[in-house]
Design an enzyme around this catalytic site. Structure first.
Site, PDB file in Angstrom:
ATOM      1  N   SER A 146     -15.821 105.639 -16.086  1.00  0.00           N
ATOM      2  CA  SER A 146     -14.862 106.733 -16.228  1.00  0.00           C
ATOM      3  C   SER A 146     -14.647 107.098 -17.702  1.00  0.00           C
ATOM      4  O   SER A 146     -15.577 107.513 -18.385  1.00  0.00           O
ATOM      5  CB  SER A 146     -13.560 106.334 -15.534  1.00  0.00           C
ATOM      6  OG  SER A 146     -12.642 107.403 -15.484  1.00  0.00           O
ATOM      7  N   HIS A 155     -13.852 106.604  -6.938  1.00  0.00           N
ATOM      8  CA  HIS A 155     -13.873 106.359  -8.383  1.00  0.00           C
ATOM      9  C   HIS A 155     -13.772 104.875  -8.730  1.00  0.00           C
ATOM     10  O   HIS A 155     -14.330 104.432  -9.742  1.00  0.00           O
ATOM     11  CB  HIS A 155     -12.720 107.124  -9.043  1.00  0.00           C
ATOM     12  CG  HIS A 155     -12.879 107.332 -10.511  1.00  0.00           C
ATOM     13  ND1 HIS A 155     -13.928 108.058 -11.048  1.00  0.00           N
ATOM     14  CD2 HIS A 155     -12.131 106.921 -11.578  1.00  0.00           C
ATOM     15  CE1 HIS A 155     -13.814 108.092 -12.363  1.00  0.00           C
ATOM     16  NE2 HIS A 155     -12.737 107.404 -12.713  1.00  0.00           N
ATOM     17  N   ASP A 211     -15.606 110.568  -4.882  1.00  0.00           N
ATOM     18  CA  ASP A 211     -14.851 110.429  -6.132  1.00  0.00           C
ATOM     19  C   ASP A 211     -14.034 111.693  -6.398  1.00  0.00           C
ATOM     20  O   ASP A 211     -14.598 112.774  -6.576  1.00  0.00           O
ATOM     21  CB  ASP A 211     -15.834 110.187  -7.282  1.00  0.00           C
ATOM     22  CG  ASP A 211     -15.162 109.743  -8.567  1.00  0.00           C
ATOM     23  OD1 ASP A 211     -13.979 110.063  -8.759  1.00  0.00           O
ATOM     24  OD2 ASP A 211     -15.835 109.080  -9.381  1.00  0.00           O
TER      25      ASP A 211
END
Length: 398
Positions: free
Chosen positions: A171, A371, A342
């Site tokens: 991320s 995610h 996600d």
């Protein structure tokens, strides 16, 4: 987690429920810090303080070898793991050893380092500034890319005696890498391979809760959240994690909170470890960092922080508007994994990112992944980690 407050009160006021006490089992790791958690599973660790050029002190952890390995061996290849937004190094060690990337890498013979971004639970110190001051919190992912990442890489290489390392980002950990590796050629030379899990460059199409910040003005955000820390872990959240979410009765409620942040994939989450997952989350960041993400949602670009007026931008960037980062300048060999469920790194943003990666050596989309599956998913060793370790091994053989 205000929605859990009413639930907690109901539980406490209503007294015992059939099977309630029997279902209450708290994992011991839920009350451990990072070093304690590493030691709990029988791994060695070292704690290092990285000092950045602008004075921030970052808590960085090292697992120099696996449980069955000797310290007295030849220098090992280094793997550096960097967490995402409002997270910490705990992400890489919160599952069982056979399901946690940091432990799997250590057992595979690698020298593993876990980074922590400025302002989170384990990196909340500075040479001069107090965390109580707004000046301490005047940062976003611009500074993480410009200062934190180079300082951490340099310390790791110095301590390990290596010239290059393998970088794994999740991320926001990929965001700062895209920026750092495309703007700092000398740093990029020190990265052998870049593994991007749930990569985030633009967030134009994100469906995450942070999108709600875009409906507020900067002034409104600062009225609501202040101008310092955003979303740190509190005693109340620790109570929820260890006294509520550890009970089977509330597994669905607590897991739905995680899914609201990351996307839905209930079959892939180990419900018996919810207390561990939630016990050190969120780890905190700055309000300015969240404003930067809100800016990114609105602009649809990977762009430096807009300081709010042309004079301030001119002072920081020598131009009236914040510069847009050009990822295509990055030449580091890059492998990427994305998730079909996600809600943070949306598939449309990922599709726009792919052509900009000049040296993309591998890409895999996992349809059922959200995610957080890249570090919480029960099948992550099969879907991600196996190929990641294989690519490291192949790179070392060449």
């Amino acid at each position: 987690m205000w929605w859990l407050l009413a639930t907690t009160c109901c539980v406490l006021l209503s007294g015992p429920i059939d099977g309630y006490k029997q279902e209450s089992i708290t994992n011991p790791e839920a009350n451990m810090n990072i070093s304690e958690l590493i030691s709990y599973w029988g791994y060695p660790y070292e704690k290092h303080d990285v000092i950045t050029e602008d004075g921030y002190i970052l808590g960085t952890y090292r697992i120099p070898h696996g449980k069955g390995c000797s310290r007295k061996t030849a220098p090992k290849a280094v793997v550096y793991l960097q967490h995402g937004l409002i997270a910490s190094a705990n992400n890489w060690i919160c599952n069982l050893p056979n399901n946690s990337l940091a432990f799997l890498l250590a057992d595979s013979g690698y020298d593993v380092w876990l980074g922590n971004s400025r302002g989170n639970t384990w990196s909340r110190n500075h040479l001069r500034l107090s965390p109580k001051s707004p000046q301490y919190w005047a940062f976003s992912w611009d500074e993480m890319a410009k200062y934190d990442l180079p300082a951490t890489v340099n310390l790791i290489l110095e301590k390990s005696g290596q010239k290059q390392l393998f970088y794994v980002g999740h991320s926001q950990g990929t965001t700062i890498a895209f920026i750092a590796f495309s703007t700092n050629p000398e740093l990029a030379k020190k990265i052998r391979l870049f593994f991007a899990l749930a990569p985030v460059a633009t967030v134009k199409y994100t469906r995450s809760p942070m999108k709600k910040l875009t409906t507020l003005s900067r002034k409104a955000v600062k009225v609501l959240f202040g101008d310092k820390m955003f979303s740190t872990h509190t005693w109340f959240e620790q109570f929820i994690a260890t006294k509520v979410c550890n009970r089977k009765l509330f597994h669905q409620l607590c897991s739905n909170f995680l899914f609201s942040l990351s996307g839905f994939d209930p079959q892939n989450l180990n419900m018996s470890r919810l207390d561990v997952y939630l016990s050190q989350s969120p780890a905190g960041t700055s309000v300015q960092n969240m404003l930067h993400w809100a800016q990114a949602v609105n602009s649809g670009q990977l762009q430096a922080f807009d300081w709010g007026n042309p004079d301030q931008n001119m002072m920081h960037f020598n131009q009236l508007t914040p510069p847009v980062y050009n990822i295509s300048k990055m030449r580091v060999p890059t492998a990427m994994w994305s998730g079909g469920q996600d809600v943070v790194a949306d598939a449309k943003d990922t599709k726009n990112l792919l052509p900009k990666i000049a040296n993309l050596i591998y890409y895999k989309e996992i349809p059922h992944y959200n995610h957080m599956d890249f570090y919480l998913g029960q099948d992550a060793p099969q879907e991600v980690y196996g190929d990641l370790i294989r690519m490291i091994e192949e790179s070392l053989q060449n």
